[in-house]
Design an enzyme around this catalytic site. Structure first.
Site, PDB file in Angstrom:
ATOM      1  N   ILE A   1      -1.058  -3.432  -2.455  1.00  0.00           N
ATOM      2  CA  ILE A   1      -1.106  -4.402  -3.543  1.00  0.00           C
ATOM      3  C   ILE A   1      -2.513  -4.938  -3.737  1.00  0.00           C
ATOM      4  CG2 ILE A   1      -0.334  -6.707  -4.232  1.00  0.00           C
ATOM      5  CD1 ILE A   1       2.374  -6.049  -2.936  1.00  0.00           C
TER       6      ILE A   1
ATOM      7  N   THR B   1      -8.140  -3.577   0.398  1.00  0.00           N
ATOM      8  CA  THR B   1      -8.505  -2.183   0.641  1.00  0.00           C
ATOM      9  C   THR B   1      -7.344  -1.203   0.528  1.00  0.00           C
ATOM     10  OG1 THR B   1      -8.178  -2.429   3.042  1.00  0.00           O
ATOM     11  CG2 THR B   1     -10.394  -2.866   2.171  1.00  0.00           C
TER      12      THR B   1
ATOM     13  N   TYR C   1       8.039 -14.313   9.891  1.00  0.00           N
ATOM     14  CA  TYR C   1       7.336 -13.932   8.653  1.00  0.00           C
ATOM     15  C   TYR C   1       7.835 -14.768   7.477  1.00  0.00           C
ATOM     16  CZ  TYR C   1       5.803 -11.072   4.689  1.00  0.00           C
ATOM     17  OH  TYR C   1       5.245 -10.650   3.517  1.00  0.00           O
TER      18      TYR C   1
ATOM     19  N   THR D   1      -8.401 -10.943  -1.179  1.00  0.00           N
ATOM     20  CA  THR D   1      -8.445 -10.711   0.265  1.00  0.00           C
ATOM     21  C   THR D   1      -7.449  -9.613   0.614  1.00  0.00           C
ATOM     22  OG1 THR D   1      -6.783 -12.419   0.778  1.00  0.00           O
ATOM     23  CG2 THR D   1      -9.104 -13.098   0.703  1.00  0.00           C
ATOM     24  N   GLY D   2      -7.792  -8.842   1.636  1.00  0.00           N
ATOM     25  CA  GLY D   2      -6.948  -7.692   1.963  1.00  0.00           C
ATOM     26  C   GLY D   2      -6.896  -6.709   0.817  1.00  0.00           C
TER      27      GLY D   2
ATOM     28  N   SER E   1       6.633 -14.181  -0.684  1.00  0.00           N
ATOM     29  CA  SER E   1       7.542 -13.103  -0.294  1.00  0.00           C
ATOM     30  C   SER E   1       8.973 -13.518  -0.596  1.00  0.00           C
ATOM     31  CB  SER E   1       7.403 -12.795   1.192  1.00  0.00           C
ATOM     32  OG  SER E   1       8.419 -11.901   1.626  1.00  0.00           O
TER      33      SER E   1
END
Length: 248
Positions: A18, A15, A150, A12-13, A137
């Site tokens: 990472i 494009t 976050y 996912t993500g 993270s």
């Protein structure tokens, strides 16, 4: 022979940054890769850069109603999923005094709800022995001013990793959390104010034991490791690829 020959993987993500590096590395290891993004132009560009072993899916993981597109694409291809990397997410700076409800909801919808409901949605597609890789993270292990929401969202993701590893063990499914240090990506550089990109990267480098910013390809190599049988005795773990940022 690649370590993932004949396997199917979802990023996912996928494009940019990472995500794109990981989709490319998984493809190079032999997998067919499904990658998601929010805009068709970036999806098409990512797929073109990888080649026929990639399938692009337009889906915003922060919106659960868009996750059916992932299921439809994987089902149409056949073969289920052998690896999932929940890379999509992000965040912005805001001090405790400045946090708004909108900031909180946007961050948690992307990082927490996006991770939770993506994995839940593809659960029936996961093959025995599949590997689920969650995106953590180093912020969750440190007290970084203006990054509290976050960091909290990534701490929640880390907790998911432990719980899901226990819940899915009877299916032979492994769940691990991959924790990158600062990596030079459009998302990271985009946190800097206009003209402050160099200062941001230099500031982040000061906390890294190896004295440099990481590259997306270095994180992608760890994704391939966790997706493959080379990590077959790892589950529920937190794997740091952070240049020593929180290790020394």
């Amino acid at each position: 022979m690649g370590s993932l020959d004949g396997k199917n993987a979802l990023v996912t993500g996928g494009t940019a940054g990472i995500g794109l590096a990981s989709a490319r590395a998984l493809s190079e290891a032999g997998a067919h890769v499904f990658l998601t993004g929010r805009t068709q132009a970036t999806i098409d560009a990512a797929v073109a850069s990888i080649g026929p072993s990639a399938t692009g899916i337009r889906s915003d993981v922060s919106d659960p109603t868009q996750l059916d597109a992932i299921v439809d694409a994987v089902t149409a291809h056949g073969g289920g999923l052998d690896a999932v990397f929940t890379n999509a997410g992000g965040g912005e700076f805001a001090t405790l005094a400045d946090v708004t409800v909108e900031h909180y909801l946007d961050t948690f919808n992307r990082n927490v709800a996006g991770t939770l409901f993506t994995v839940q949605k593809v659960l029936p597609l996961l093959n025995p022995g599949a590997s689920v890789i969650l995106s953590g993270s180093t912020s969750a292990s440190r007290g970084i001013p203006s990054f509290g929401v976050y960091a909290a969202s990534k701490a929640a993701v880390r907790s998911f990793g432990r719980t899901w590893a226990a819940e899915l063990a009877d299916r032979g499914i492994r769940v691990n959390t991959l924790v990158p240090g600062p990596v030079e990506t459009p998302g990271l550089v985009g946190l800097a104010p206009a003209g402050g990109e160099k200062e941001l990267l230099e500031g982040l480098t000061a906390d890294v034991t190896l004295g440099r910013i990481g590259q997306p390809e270095e994180i992608a190599a760890a994704v391939v490791f966790l997706a493959s049988s080379a990590s077959s005795f790892m589950t529920g773990s937190e794997m740091f690829v952070d240049g020593g940022e929180v290790q020394t």
